[in-house]
Design a protein around this motif. Structure first.
Motif: not given
Length: 151
Positions: A66-74, A76-77
């Motif tokens: 599980i990694v954080p992303t800058f997408l969808r208001n932060g 995770c993916e």
């Protein structure tokens, strides 16, 4: 079905090797190699192998990163890999229950999507994932770094 899930520990490495050999019959890692890789995995935040047990007996596993992303208001993916159920237990709903557990873990972690990759030859696995609502999305690309010269 009384399927239980738990994080894999060092003590689970022998059964993990058996399970993973179902995905890759050429998996020939020694006990020492398995231990060293497991120690590296344990150093990566939010990366775990899970063991599925039926009446206390291991029947399947999966790995989840599980990694954080800058997408969808932060949001995770999640990257799902190494999904396997031992052959004698297939067709009994164990895989479906495992995937429900994956979705539960991912939702609790704030994930907005789960991504997985499956070998082109695994038609039954593709149908299984599609029946669960997964959709083929784009193209998957890989680069075998052992096959290209260093420059």
């Amino acid at each position: 079905m009384d399927l239980q899930f738990r994080l894999c520990t060092q003590n689970d490495l022998p059964i993990l090797q058996v399970l993973l050999s179902e995905l890759d019959s050429e998996l020939q890692l020694s006990e020492g190699q398995m231990q060293a890789i497991f120690e590296r995995i344990c150093q990566i935040p939010n990366y775990h192998y899970y063991l599925a047990q039926l009446a206390g007996e291991p029947v399947g596993c999966f790995s989840l990163l599980i990694v954080p992303t800058f997408l969808r208001n932060g949001a995770c993916e999640a990257l799902l890999d190494s999904v396997v159920v031992l052959p004698p237990y297939r067709g009994q709903g164990i895989g479906r229950t495992m995937m429900q557990e994956v979705a539960r873990i991912c939702r609790e972690a704030g994930c907005y999507k789960i991504t997985l990759s499956s070998n082109l030859k695994r038609d039954r696995a593709h149908q299984f994932y599609q029946n669960l609502g997964f959709e083929q999305h784009g193209w998957s690309f890989s680069l075998d770094l052992c096959s290209i010269p260093l420059s």
